[in-house]
Design a protein around this motif. Sequence first.
Motif, PDB file in Angstrom:
ATOM      1  N   GLU A  82      -9.608   1.037 -32.002  1.00 56.42           N
ATOM      2  CA  GLU A  82     -10.933   1.358 -32.529  1.00 56.42           C
ATOM      3  C   GLU A  82     -10.945   1.476 -34.049  1.00 56.42           C
ATOM      4  N   GLY A  83      -9.793   1.553 -34.628  1.00 55.94           N
ATOM      5  CA  GLY A  83      -9.694   1.626 -36.098  1.00 55.94           C
ATOM      6  C   GLY A  83      -9.703   3.023 -36.660  1.00 55.94           C
ATOM      7  N   LEU A  84      -9.543   4.035 -35.802  1.00 51.17           N
ATOM      8  CA  LEU A  84      -9.553   5.409 -36.310  1.00 51.17           C
ATOM      9  C   LEU A  84      -8.365   5.709 -37.209  1.00 51.17           C
ATOM     10  N   PHE A  85      -7.321   4.912 -37.042  1.00 51.39           N
ATOM     11  CA  PHE A  85      -6.132   5.178 -37.853  1.00 51.39           C
ATOM     12  C   PHE A  85      -6.054   4.270 -39.084  1.00 51.39           C
ATOM     13  N   ASP A  86      -7.085   3.448 -39.258  1.00 53.76           N
ATOM     14  CA  ASP A  86      -7.027   2.497 -40.377  1.00 53.76           C
ATOM     15  C   ASP A  86      -7.027   3.233 -41.710  1.00 53.76           C
ATOM     16  N   PHE A 113       2.543  11.643 -21.159  1.00 52.92           N
ATOM     17  CA  PHE A 113       3.072  10.939 -22.321  1.00 52.92           C
ATOM     18  C   PHE A 113       2.557   9.499 -22.348  1.00 52.92           C
ATOM     19  N   ILE A 114       2.511   8.897 -21.162  1.00 47.13           N
ATOM     20  CA  ILE A 114       2.011   7.524 -21.082  1.00 47.13           C
ATOM     21  C   ILE A 114       0.530   7.465 -21.433  1.00 47.13           C
ATOM     22  N   LYS A 115      -0.170   8.465 -20.920  1.00 45.99           N
ATOM     23  CA  LYS A 115      -1.598   8.521 -21.245  1.00 45.99           C
ATOM     24  C   LYS A 115      -1.811   8.718 -22.739  1.00 45.99           C
ATOM     25  N   LEU A 116      -0.917   9.528 -23.294  1.00 46.63           N
ATOM     26  CA  LEU A 116      -1.028   9.778 -24.725  1.00 46.63           C
ATOM     27  C   LEU A 116      -0.792   8.500 -25.515  1.00 46.63           C
ATOM     28  N   LYS A 117       0.167   7.732 -25.080  1.00 44.47           N
ATOM     29  CA  LYS A 117       0.438   6.469 -25.741  1.00 44.47           C
ATOM     30  C   LYS A 117      -0.733   5.507 -25.566  1.00 44.47           C
ATOM     31  N   GLN A 118      -1.325   5.542 -24.369  1.00 42.77           N
ATOM     32  CA  GLN A 118      -2.476   4.686 -24.142  1.00 42.77           C
ATOM     33  C   GLN A 118      -3.658   5.104 -25.028  1.00 42.77           C
ATOM     34  N   LEU A 119      -3.827   6.448 -25.144  1.00 44.17           N
ATOM     35  CA  LEU A 119      -4.887   6.952 -26.020  1.00 44.17           C
ATOM     36  C   LEU A 119      -4.639   6.564 -27.466  1.00 44.17           C
ATOM     37  N   GLU A 120      -3.403   6.690 -27.875  1.00 43.63           N
ATOM     38  CA  GLU A 120      -3.050   6.311 -29.253  1.00 43.63           C
ATOM     39  C   GLU A 120      -3.381   4.845 -29.500  1.00 43.63           C
ATOM     40  N   GLU A 121      -3.047   4.003 -28.541  1.00 43.50           N
ATOM     41  CA  GLU A 121      -3.301   2.584 -28.700  1.00 43.50           C
ATOM     42  C   GLU A 121      -4.792   2.291 -28.729  1.00 43.50           C
ATOM     43  N   ARG A 122      -5.531   3.003 -27.883  1.00 44.58           N
ATOM     44  CA  ARG A 122      -6.977   2.770 -27.835  1.00 44.58           C
ATOM     45  C   ARG A 122      -7.640   3.207 -29.143  1.00 44.58           C
ATOM     46  N   LEU A 123      -7.245   4.346 -29.616  1.00 41.35           N
ATOM     47  CA  LEU A 123      -7.809   4.843 -30.876  1.00 41.35           C
ATOM     48  C   LEU A 123      -7.413   3.935 -32.044  1.00 41.35           C
ATOM     49  N   ARG A 124      -6.227   3.458 -31.962  1.00 42.97           N
ATOM     50  CA  ARG A 124      -5.776   2.544 -33.022  1.00 42.97           C
ATOM     51  C   ARG A 124      -6.604   1.272 -32.998  1.00 42.97           C
ATOM     52  N   ASN A 179      -3.091  16.357 -30.037  1.00 43.30           N
ATOM     53  CA  ASN A 179      -3.150  15.000 -29.502  1.00 43.30           C
ATOM     54  C   ASN A 179      -4.458  14.763 -28.746  1.00 43.30           C
ATOM     55  N   SER A 180      -5.303  15.783 -28.729  1.00 46.52           N
ATOM     56  CA  SER A 180      -6.559  15.680 -28.008  1.00 46.52           C
ATOM     57  C   SER A 180      -7.472  14.664 -28.676  1.00 46.52           C
ATOM     58  N   GLU A 181      -8.111  13.846 -27.841  1.00 45.37           N
ATOM     59  CA  GLU A 181      -9.042  12.845 -28.366  1.00 45.37           C
ATOM     60  C   GLU A 181     -10.196  13.515 -29.081  1.00 45.37           C
ATOM     61  N   MET A 182     -10.579  14.679 -28.578  1.00 45.36           N
ATOM     62  CA  MET A 182     -11.677  15.426 -29.186  1.00 45.36           C
ATOM     63  C   MET A 182     -11.330  15.803 -30.628  1.00 45.36           C
ATOM     64  N   VAL A 183     -10.125  16.312 -30.805  1.00 49.15           N
ATOM     65  CA  VAL A 183      -9.690  16.729 -32.142  1.00 49.15           C
ATOM     66  C   VAL A 183      -9.540  15.513 -33.040  1.00 49.15           C
ATOM     67  N   VAL A 184      -8.972  14.449 -32.511  1.00 46.36           N
ATOM     68  CA  VAL A 184      -8.769  13.245 -33.313  1.00 46.36           C
ATOM     69  C   VAL A 184     -10.103  12.710 -33.808  1.00 46.36           C
ATOM     70  N   ARG A 185     -11.096  12.629 -32.931  1.00 47.05           N
ATOM     71  CA  ARG A 185     -12.405  12.104 -33.331  1.00 47.05           C
ATOM     72  C   ARG A 185     -13.114  13.064 -34.295  1.00 47.05           C
ATOM     73  N   LYS A 186     -12.928  14.356 -34.104  1.00 46.33           N
ATOM     74  CA  LYS A 186     -13.554  15.309 -35.008  1.00 46.33           C
ATOM     75  C   LYS A 186     -12.958  15.185 -36.415  1.00 46.33           C
ATOM     76  N   ILE A 187     -11.645  14.976 -36.456  1.00 43.54           N
ATOM     77  CA  ILE A 187     -11.014  14.776 -37.778  1.00 43.54           C
ATOM     78  C   ILE A 187     -11.533  13.486 -38.406  1.00 43.54           C
ATOM     79  N   PHE A 188     -11.670  12.465 -37.596  1.00 42.60           N
ATOM     80  CA  PHE A 188     -12.168  11.194 -38.102  1.00 42.60           C
ATOM     81  C   PHE A 188     -13.596  11.327 -38.628  1.00 42.60           C
ATOM     82  N   GLU A 189     -14.420  12.137 -37.937  1.00 44.61           N
ATOM     83  CA  GLU A 189     -15.817  12.299 -38.336  1.00 44.61           C
ATOM     84  C   GLU A 189     -15.998  13.252 -39.513  1.00 44.61           C
TER      85      GLU A 189
END
Length: 454
Positions: free
Chosen positions: A126-130, A113-124, A219-229
């Motif tokens: 990077e602007g993926l959630f903008d 869960f902590i890692k997930l929060k850290q990933l969320e913050e990192r992706l945020r 919550n996978s970074e792979m899926v998040v980036r694929k959606i972003f791309e």
Amino acid sequence: MMINNIVPKKEWSVYELTSYLKKKVEMDVLLKNIYLRGEVIRPSISGDHLYFELKDLEYDAKIKCVFFWFDKSLEIKHGTKVLVKGNVIFYEKEGVIELKVNEITDIGLGELFIKLKQLEERLRQEGLFDSKYKKEIPRYPKKIGIVTSKNGAAIRDILNTIYTRFENIQVYIYSCSVQGQNAPYEICEGIEYFNTSEPVEVIIVGRGGGSFEDLMAFNSEMVVRKIFESKIPVISAVGHERDYVLSDFVADMRAITPTNAGEIVVNFQKQALEKLSEFQKRLKNAIEKLLNLSNNKIEILRYKLYQNSPANTIAKCIQDVDLCRHKLSFAVNKKLHEIHRNLKSFEKRLADRNPELRLSVIRTNFDNCSRRLEEAFKKVLQQKEFVYKVNLEKLIALNPLNVLKRGYSITLHNSRILTTISQISNGDEIITRLSDGIIKSRVFFKQKGAGRDV
């Protein structure tokens, strides 16, 4: 001592105190959405709710917790170390503080869960959630791609939602695992498939509800980036409304449920159809109004044409002729009736003055008068006859001849009866009339005085 002299003492009721504490707790933002780590003590499930105590073993502190509409797929046992998220609430009637839990994570998942929060913050970061990267969801998509498990309930909810509203939409399904180790890879393949092999206008990525671990693929970074791309707009439809995953943040739109994702892709078309229906109704009303106006104008023109048409003029003349004929006929009949009445009157008057009748009447009157005259005449005649007879008898009685018969005679001189001796003279010839003859003689003596002997 000074404070006691300045601030007056206040006697609180228990309710006043508990109400005050409740307000203080509710107004304290630090007691909202807090994370607590501890050990579950005496968990119990009542209906859909989970009740337990969370104990801090190091300081032997504990607090009551309640998890409403608890996901029973998560197994919570006595002694389980968990990380919970919730709000501190205060029950004023019991004077008890309790933690209203929104999320609960097995302590084994705490690091994740902590890692997930850290990933969320990192992706945020990077602007993926903008929001500036968010692509607009097409309003009237004809081709929709769905990346989910073909055996899950989510696909049925999405298809039912779409096809109950529109049947002419093409839906392409890329079936993949939605949980497990391979799920992130297969989800990315599905998104890639629609971006390269089967271009659609919008992609729905999601699955039904589940536990925190079940939703981890999204919550996978792979899926998040694929959606972003993805060059195609993506709608994230994972779990229920309370479930948040990183896919929701990076997707161009989040649907609170898979059913809601189906509603989103057809919502504009539904609204368009409603507007179209409204426009059709307004257009129909406008056309009907225009037709009514045109009909009214046509009726007015038709009336004017009727009023000014030769046929109408002829018809009107015919009507006038008929009217005149009726009037003439009426006048003639009236005149004839009057003449007939006068004729009757004349006939009556003529009948009253008929010469023949009058002659008959006169004749009758004449006859009557004749008869009456005859009768009168007879009567008069009878009377006259009677008088005559009487007079005759009187004449007979007075007849000088009859007197002469009784011995008397009449002496005439010069055709005049001698009544005195002075009428004659001696020597005059006289005639003596007797009853049976006359005697002529001469006077030779006369003497006055009656009764004296001769």
